[in-house]
Design an enzyme around this catalytic site. Structure first.
Site, PDB file in Angstrom:
ATOM      1  N   HIS A  65      -8.111  -5.263   0.807  1.00 32.38           N
ATOM      2  CA  HIS A  65      -6.883  -4.489   1.013  1.00 32.38           C
ATOM      3  C   HIS A  65      -6.102  -4.950   2.250  1.00 32.38           C
ATOM      4  O   HIS A  65      -4.883  -5.056   2.218  1.00 32.38           O
ATOM      5  CB  HIS A  65      -7.234  -3.005   1.129  1.00 32.38           C
ATOM      6  CG  HIS A  65      -6.064  -2.093   0.962  1.00 32.38           C
ATOM      7  ND1 HIS A  65      -5.442  -1.910  -0.258  1.00 32.38           N
ATOM      8  CD2 HIS A  65      -5.369  -1.334   1.836  1.00 32.38           C
ATOM      9  CE1 HIS A  65      -4.429  -1.065  -0.110  1.00 32.38           C
ATOM     10  NE2 HIS A  65      -4.358  -0.705   1.154  1.00 32.38           N
ATOM     11  N   SER A 111       0.825  -1.211   0.000  1.00 30.45           N
ATOM     12  CA  SER A 111       0.000   0.000   0.000  1.00 30.45           C
ATOM     13  C   SER A 111       0.867   1.272   0.000  1.00 30.45           C
ATOM     14  O   SER A 111       1.587   1.505  -0.952  1.00 30.45           O
ATOM     15  CB  SER A 111      -0.972  -0.052   1.176  1.00 30.45           C
ATOM     16  OG  SER A 111      -1.984   0.891   1.008  1.00 30.45           O
TER      17      SER A 111
END
Ligand SMILES: *[C@@H]1O[C@H](CO)[C@@H](O)[C@H](O)[C@H]1NC(C)=O
Ligand SMILES: *[C@@H]1O[C@H](CO)[C@@H](O)[C@H](O)[C@H]1NC(C)=O
Ligand SMILES: *[C@@H]1O[C@H](CO)[C@@H](O)[C@H](O)[C@H]1NC(C)=O
Ligand SMILES: *[C@@H]1O[C@H](CO)[C@@H](O)[C@H](O)[C@H]1NC(C)=O
Length: 400
Positions: A370, A172
């Site tokens: 995620h 990320s």
């Protein structure tokens, strides 16, 4: 002694209120080297100094449990991998799920010299002259992570190991950091074997409406600033309250925190390790407002732009053509934050300059979201074990 006492008092008071909901695990409070040592691996702490005064703690696992434990030199001749965390994260994210599941341990057992980075702002970082109550301390985004932090960590690792290159794994914001570094400090191409991006965050058009709502309509960041909150740091008391009330439901389906989180990262009840959720929450790290605003600027403009003169200011594209090392991008099929379409856009751009090695789902699980990249119940078998094989392949192909 003081720290032990405070921890005890905290644990007891948290427990008094919330043990009924769920016992907070000791993992919630252990330091990263403690977690590593407890799992039976050697742990080291090092410091990287940025040229603008931040001091970043690096955590190292120089050997696996199966390697002979001679004193010193355990990592001699090994290949180095640097792992860089995401927003609200730290080095802890890659060990917290334990030896069977967390990437750092699996890499160490596969024979790598594993380095876990920490980016300015999280609790493993300090500044030479400023403290955390100084607003100036918080004047940073991933721009500074890329321009100063990652280079400082890489130089420190290469200096200690005597290696000339390492492999960079980003998750990320750790990927945003990589691409920013390459744009601003292209000389670091020569210190990197290859890059692996987990849920890369470069294009975020899909959260444009959310960014406009929070940063423009509600103007949350400036409201917070005007109330004297100089950073997005959740006070421990507030976190305890949240963990104990909203996030303390008996079943995942009743948990308000979890449902709010799913709205942002994608829903995946099956891979949410309910026994770990409070530990994970209580280890969340502070963020700067500018980190959130800079991601917001990317989402709103649709451009991988530097911060320049602010959220609503000039747009200046980071130079992705500066990336010269092989890039692998892994996405989650149900990741609502860094969506497949946005990662494809990045992949197309990197393929044009000939550096795209591979682009594919992190795993076959259709609901992989995620957060699953670090915290999925089966992250070891779904993602990390195959990922280590891919890293072996990259080293065989491009390694020195
Ligand atoms: C932090 O720095 C400010 C000024 O730079 C100072 O007034 C304050 O006492 C410091 N706080 C701590 C906890 O050291
Ligand atoms: C590490 O840095 C020190 C101090 O700058 C330097 O003397 C030493 O040669 C470096 N070692 C390596 C292997 O680069
Ligand atoms: C981006 O970097 C490349 C070299 O890697 C250079 O040729 C190009 O001019 C740069 N573009 C911009 C807009 O700075
Ligand atoms: C890059 O683009 C070429 C041409 O369109 C395509 O054949 C190739 O599969 C792409 N590479 C990757 C890794 O997707």
């Amino acid at each position: 002694m003081g720290a032990v006492k405070i921890t005890l008092v905290l644990t007891i008071s948290v427990c008094f209120k919330f043990c009924e909901a769920q016992m907070l695990r000791t993992e919630a409070y252990a330091t990263v080297p403690q977690l590593i040592t407890k799992a039976g691996y050697p742990a080291e702490r090092h410091r990287a100094y940025t040229t603008d005064g931040y001091i970043l703690q690096l955590h190292r696992i120089p050997a696996g449990t199966r390697s002979p434990r001679r004193s010193g030199a355990t990592a001699k001749g090994k290949k180095a991998v640097l792992i860089v965390h995401g927003l609200l994260g730290s080095s802890s994210d890659f060990v917290i799920m334990g030896p069977e599941r967390s990437l750092a341990f699996i890499l160490a057992d596969a024979g790598y010299d594993v380095w876990l980075g920490n980016l300015r702002g999280n609790l493993h970082t300090i500044h030479q002259s400023m403290n955390r109550s100084d607003p100036q301390f918080w004047e940073f985004s991933f721009h500074e992570h890329g321009k100063y932090d990652a280079p400082a960590m890489i130089d420190r690792i290469l200096n200690i190991t005597g290696l000339s290159k390492l492999l960079y794994v980003g998750y990320s914001m750790g990927t945003t950091t990589f691409f920013t570094m390459m744009s601003e400090r292209p000389e670091y191409n020569s210190k990197i074997i290859a890059f692996v991006g987990l849920a890369p965050a470069v294009y975020l058009d899909n959260v444009k409406d959310f960014a406009l709502l929070t940063l423009k309509t509600m103007d949350i960041v400036n409201v917070m600033r005007s109330r004297g909150m100089i950073s997005a740091t959740v006070a421990p008391e507030l976190m305890q309250w949240m963990v104990g009330s909203m996030c303390g439901a008996r079943t995942p389906q009743e948990d308000v925190c979890l449902r709010m989180t799913y709205a942002i990262v994608g829903e995946d009840y099956e891979q949410t390790d309910w026994t770990m959720s409070q530990t994970i929450l209580s280890r969340f790290q502070p963020a700067s407002w500018r980190q959130l605003e800079h991601f917001g600027k990317i989402a709103i403009t649709g451009v991988f732009t530097s911060w320049e003169d602010g959220l609503w200011g000039k747009v200046k594209t980071y130079n992705l053509t500066n990336v010269k090392v092989p890039v692998t991008l892994l996405y989650g099929k149900n990741d609502q934050l860094t969506q497949t379409s946005q990662i494809m856009r990045l992949a197309d751009q990197l393929n044009e300059t000939g550096v795209l090695e591979d682009i594919r789902p992190g795993c076959s699980w259709p609901k992989f979201n995620h957060l699953d990249f670090v915290f999925a119940k089966d992250v070891g078998t779904l993602l990390n074990k195959p990922l280590v094989k891919h890293i072996n392949k990259l080293y065989n192909k491009y390694g020195i």
